[in-house]
Scaffold this active site. Structure first.
Site, PDB file in Angstrom:
ATOM      1  N   LEU A 125      36.265  41.460  54.142  1.00  0.00           N
ATOM      2  CA  LEU A 125      36.158  40.003  54.001  1.00  0.00           C
ATOM      3  C   LEU A 125      36.962  39.532  52.779  1.00  0.00           C
ATOM      4  CD1 LEU A 125      34.786  37.313  54.897  1.00  0.00           C
ATOM      5  CD2 LEU A 125      32.890  37.898  53.367  1.00  0.00           C
ATOM      6  N   GLU A 127      39.470  38.847  49.715  1.00  0.00           N
ATOM      7  CA  GLU A 127      40.932  38.880  49.544  1.00  0.00           C
ATOM      8  C   GLU A 127      41.252  38.679  48.065  1.00  0.00           C
ATOM      9  OE1 GLU A 127      42.737  36.091  52.251  1.00  0.00           O
ATOM     10  OE2 GLU A 127      41.922  37.161  54.008  1.00  0.00           O
ATOM     11  N   GLY A 131      36.973  35.523  46.938  1.00  0.00           N
ATOM     12  CA  GLY A 131      35.829  36.448  46.960  1.00  0.00           C
ATOM     13  C   GLY A 131      34.585  35.670  47.311  1.00  0.00           C
ATOM     14  N   SER A 132      34.018  35.003  46.290  1.00  0.00           N
ATOM     15  CA  SER A 132      32.822  34.178  46.544  1.00  0.00           C
ATOM     16  C   SER A 132      33.114  33.082  47.559  1.00  0.00           C
ATOM     17  CB  SER A 132      32.350  33.533  45.232  1.00  0.00           C
ATOM     18  OG  SER A 132      32.042  34.529  44.294  1.00  0.00           O
ATOM     19  N   HIS A 338      15.834  57.352  26.848  1.00  0.00           N
ATOM     20  CA  HIS A 338      16.393  58.693  26.613  1.00  0.00           C
ATOM     21  C   HIS A 338      17.113  58.779  25.268  1.00  0.00           C
ATOM     22  CE1 HIS A 338      15.705  59.389  30.928  1.00  0.00           C
ATOM     23  NE2 HIS A 338      16.005  60.656  30.747  1.00  0.00           N
ATOM     24  N   GLU A 363      28.500  42.090  47.929  1.00  0.00           N
ATOM     25  CA  GLU A 363      27.710  41.526  49.037  1.00  0.00           C
ATOM     26  C   GLU A 363      27.271  40.102  48.663  1.00  0.00           C
ATOM     27  OE1 GLU A 363      26.229  43.783  51.818  1.00  0.00           O
ATOM     28  OE2 GLU A 363      27.489  45.449  51.173  1.00  0.00           O
TER      29      GLU A 363
HETATM   30  C1  LIG Z   1      33.357  48.272  43.955  1.00  0.00           C
HETATM   31  C2  LIG Z   1      33.477  47.093  44.867  1.00  0.00           C
HETATM   32  C3  LIG Z   1      33.375  47.259  46.243  1.00  0.00           C
HETATM   33  C4  LIG Z   1      33.526  46.162  47.105  1.00  0.00           C
HETATM   34  N1  LIG Z   1      33.495  46.367  48.460  1.00  0.00           N
HETATM   35  C5  LIG Z   1      33.809  45.345  49.291  1.00  0.00           C
HETATM   36  C6  LIG Z   1      33.966  45.585  50.696  1.00  0.00           C
HETATM   37  O1  LIG Z   1      33.775  46.699  51.196  1.00  0.00           O
HETATM   38  N2  LIG Z   1      34.345  44.540  51.493  1.00  0.00           N
HETATM   39  C7  LIG Z   1      34.562  43.295  50.986  1.00  0.00           C
HETATM   40  O2  LIG Z   1      34.894  42.399  51.764  1.00  0.00           O
HETATM   41  N3  LIG Z   1      34.425  43.039  49.655  1.00  0.00           N
HETATM   42  C8  LIG Z   1      34.062  44.034  48.795  1.00  0.00           C
HETATM   43  N4  LIG Z   1      33.941  43.802  47.446  1.00  0.00           N
HETATM   44  C9  LIG Z   1      34.241  42.473  46.936  1.00  0.00           C
HETATM   45  C10 LIG Z   1      33.046  41.709  46.404  1.00  0.00           C
HETATM   46  O3  LIG Z   1      32.233  41.300  47.472  1.00  0.00           O
HETATM   47  C11 LIG Z   1      33.588  40.545  45.550  1.00  0.00           C
HETATM   48  O4  LIG Z   1      34.120  41.111  44.369  1.00  0.00           O
HETATM   49  C12 LIG Z   1      32.527  39.514  45.253  1.00  0.00           C
HETATM   50  O5  LIG Z   1      32.161  38.814  46.418  1.00  0.00           O
HETATM   51  C13 LIG Z   1      33.007  38.498  44.194  1.00  0.00           C
HETATM   52  O6  LIG Z   1      34.266  37.977  44.508  1.00  0.00           O
HETATM   53  P1  LIG Z   1      35.403  37.952  43.366  1.00  0.00           P
HETATM   54  O7  LIG Z   1      35.481  39.317  42.786  1.00  0.00           O
HETATM   55  O8  LIG Z   1      36.621  37.370  43.956  1.00  0.00           O
HETATM   56  O9  LIG Z   1      34.833  37.006  42.238  1.00  0.00           O
HETATM   57  P2  LIG Z   1      34.953  35.397  42.180  1.00  0.00           P
HETATM   58  O10 LIG Z   1      34.535  34.817  43.466  1.00  0.00           O
HETATM   59  O11 LIG Z   1      36.287  35.047  41.650  1.00  0.00           O
HETATM   60  O12 LIG Z   1      33.839  35.066  41.101  1.00  0.00           O
HETATM   61  C14 LIG Z   1      34.056  35.177  39.673  1.00  0.00           C
HETATM   62  C15 LIG Z   1      32.776  34.722  38.969  1.00  0.00           C
HETATM   63  O13 LIG Z   1      32.541  33.341  39.277  1.00  0.00           O
HETATM   64  C16 LIG Z   1      31.245  33.192  39.836  1.00  0.00           C
HETATM   65  N5  LIG Z   1      31.273  32.116  40.831  1.00  0.00           N
HETATM   66  C17 LIG Z   1      32.168  31.890  41.827  1.00  0.00           C
HETATM   67  N6  LIG Z   1      31.855  30.790  42.521  1.00  0.00           N
HETATM   68  C18 LIG Z   1      30.734  30.289  41.968  1.00  0.00           C
HETATM   69  C19 LIG Z   1      29.895  29.140  42.212  1.00  0.00           C
HETATM   70  N7  LIG Z   1      30.145  28.315  43.236  1.00  0.00           N
HETATM   71  N8  LIG Z   1      28.833  28.917  41.419  1.00  0.00           N
HETATM   72  C20 LIG Z   1      28.551  29.772  40.398  1.00  0.00           C
HETATM   73  N9  LIG Z   1      29.287  30.875  40.118  1.00  0.00           N
HETATM   74  C21 LIG Z   1      30.353  31.117  40.875  1.00  0.00           C
HETATM   75  C22 LIG Z   1      30.931  34.534  40.477  1.00  0.00           C
HETATM   76  O14 LIG Z   1      29.545  34.739  40.648  1.00  0.00           O
HETATM   77  C23 LIG Z   1      31.545  35.490  39.457  1.00  0.00           C
HETATM   78  O15 LIG Z   1      30.651  35.666  38.377  1.00  0.00           O
HETATM   79  C24 LIG Z   1      33.733  44.868  46.571  1.00  0.00           C
HETATM   80  C25 LIG Z   1      33.786  44.699  45.171  1.00  0.00           C
HETATM   81  C26 LIG Z   1      33.663  45.774  44.327  1.00  0.00           C
HETATM   82  C27 LIG Z   1      33.741  45.552  42.839  1.00  0.00           C
END
Ligand SMILES: Cc1cc2nc3c(=O)[nH]c(=O)nc-3n(C[C@H](O)[C@H](O)[C@H](O)COP(=O)(O)OP(=O)(O)OC[C@H]3O[C@@H](n4cnc5c(N)ncnc54)[C@H](O)[C@@H]3O)c2cc1C
Length: 383
Positions: A125, A127, A131-132, A338, A363
């Site tokens: 999902l 890109e 993300g969010s 610990h 997630e």
């Molecule tokens: C080890 C790992 C494994 C992963 N595996 C998968 C996978 O298998 N498949 C997949 O699709 N994705 C995967 N992800 C992606 C993960 O789901 C995203 O990193 C996550 O959804 C956050 O998106 P972002 O990193 O783009 O952060 P952003 O969306 O850029 O967010 C940055 C910060 O802003 C905050 N934020 C954003 N919008 C708002 C809002 N409206 N209100 C308040 N706060 C906000 C967020 O909470 C965060 O603290 C993985 C990530 C990691 C680190």
């Protein structure tokens, strides 16, 4: 389950998973973390016990169990290794999406081999630019006769490079959620490639990388459900995914608490066991209490999902936020108990802390969980 107790079957399922974790995961977890080894063979052993398609229907080989059963299993597996339990949860989620939204032909083409983990599945999902705000995804699938031509990049994909099947959300229509569809993309389709493996704080026993699509010809027959259903499919997968990842946090935290109990009962300071200091007893009591609250609530959310309750999405978001925050806090407190040894790799607690940290991010971040709950409470408008 009655409201407050498990059935004999559920206890047996949990004990089976606990035994598997103790025998097959825990003894190797530190080495897998250090060597960044993804133990596909061990996951296939878990699959042979029905743990790769837990809540997938049984006519295609799935275990046909409930979301609550799955929560019990993932918590139990995570006592041995949260990173492997979490990977199995992602595979289960992707497999369920094919089961729930796929045609009979798609179900029989993929699921029997996903059940055994002959095929391993990933969920795509996120890109680089979204993300969010997942509905802003840009990976484009242009229709060309019986195929789509797919171009784009998926970021942070768990299992990338090893997985055979990528359940991928793509844009087939207009901007926003209604322009998104779901395609099952196979690793060996020409034009599929992978970025470098990410160097991570935790979850080192499973790979994470970008998945790159360059003019990949994907048969229309690989689309799950109708065009435009992809965002709904992605979100419904995540309801269960959030229960599962919360359960992984509970299992990791329970293992850390058990280590803290053993350590504080043994370690001496000021002429007595440190477990005899009331301040530390109160800390241990709070850790156990918080964990039990989070577990009880997670089971409630899992039961709501099983019952297809109207508020299931909200309860899953609440439970994910609570279980992953409590899980991380309990593991971090166990490290503190610990002393300096908690900071050393050999004791196994710092690995749990590192693994559980990411559960607060993926997630859906825990801020996004609050967003889901708040929307339900105060609505989207000016109420
Ligand atoms: C080890 C790992 C494994 C992963 N595996 C998968 C996978 O298998 N498949 C997949 O699709 N994705 C995967 N992800 C992606 C993960 O789901 C995203 O990193 C996550 O959804 C956050 O998106 P972002 O990193 O783009 O952060 P952003 O969306 O850029 O967010 C940055 C910060 O802003 C905050 N934020 C954003 N919008 C708002 C809002 N409206 N209100 C308040 N706060 C906000 C967020 O909470 C965060 O603290 C993985 C990530 C990691 C680190």
């Amino acid at each position: 389950m009655t409201q407050f107790s498990l059935t004999d079957d559920q206890i047996a399922i949990r004990d089976m998973a606990l035994a598997f974790a103790a025998d097959n995961l825990a003894p190797h977890a530190l080495e897998w973390d250090e060597k960044k080894h993804f133990p596909v063979d061990v996951m296939r052993e878990a699959a042979s016990l029905g743990m790769a398609a837990i809540y997938t229907r049984d006519d295609v080989g799935g275990s046909g169990m409930t979301r609550l059963d799955a929560a019990l299993i993932f918590e139990a597996l995570a006592t041995g290794c949260p990173a492997i339990s979490a990977y199995l949860s992602i595979h289960n989620m992707a497999t369920w999406m094919i089961d729930r939204y796929g045609s009979e032909e798609q179900r029989s083409r993929y699921i029997p081999r996903l059940v055994t983990m002959e095929l391993i599945a990933s969920y795509c999902l996120t890109e680089p630019g979204s993300g969010s705000d997942a509905a802003a995804l840009k990976t484009r699938a242009m229709r060309d006769g019986d195929h789509y031509i797919v171009n784009g990049v998926k970021q942070f994909i768990s299992g990338a490079g090893t997985s055979d099947i990528y359940v991928t959300m793509v844009r087939t229509g207009e901007d926003g959620p209604s322009g998104i569809s779901t395609l099952v993309i196979e690793k060996d389709m020409p034009g599929v490639s992978f970025g470098a493996q990410e160097k991570k704080m935790g979850w080192n026993a499973q790979p994470t990388a970008a998945v790159i699509f360059e003019d990949v010809r994907v048969p229309v027959a690989n689309r799950l459900s109708d065009e435009g259903m992809g965002f709904k499919i992605a979100m419904s997968g995540l309801d269960g995914g959030r229960i599962n990842i919360g359960a992984c946090s509970l299992g990791g935290a329970q293992a850390a608490l058990d280590k803290a109990l053993a350590y504080t009962g043994d370690r001496k300071a000021f002429g007595k066991r440190i477990a005899d200091f009331q301040a530390l007893q109160f800390k241990l009591a709070d850790m156990a209490t918080e964990l039990e609250c989070a577990r009880t609530f997670l089971w409630r959310a899992a039961s709501a999902l099983d019952a297809k309750a109207l508020d299931a999405t909200k309860l899953c978001a609440m439970a994910k936020r609570m279980a992953t925050d409590v899980g991380f806090q309990v593991a971090n407190d166990a490290l503190q108990l610990h002393g300096g040894y908690g900071y050393l790799a050999d004791y196994g607690v710092e690995k749990i802390v590192r693994d559980l940290r990411v559960h607060q991010i993926l997630e859906g971040t825990n801020e996004i969980m609050r967003l889901i709950v708040a929307r339900d409470l105060v609505g989207r408008g000016n109420r």
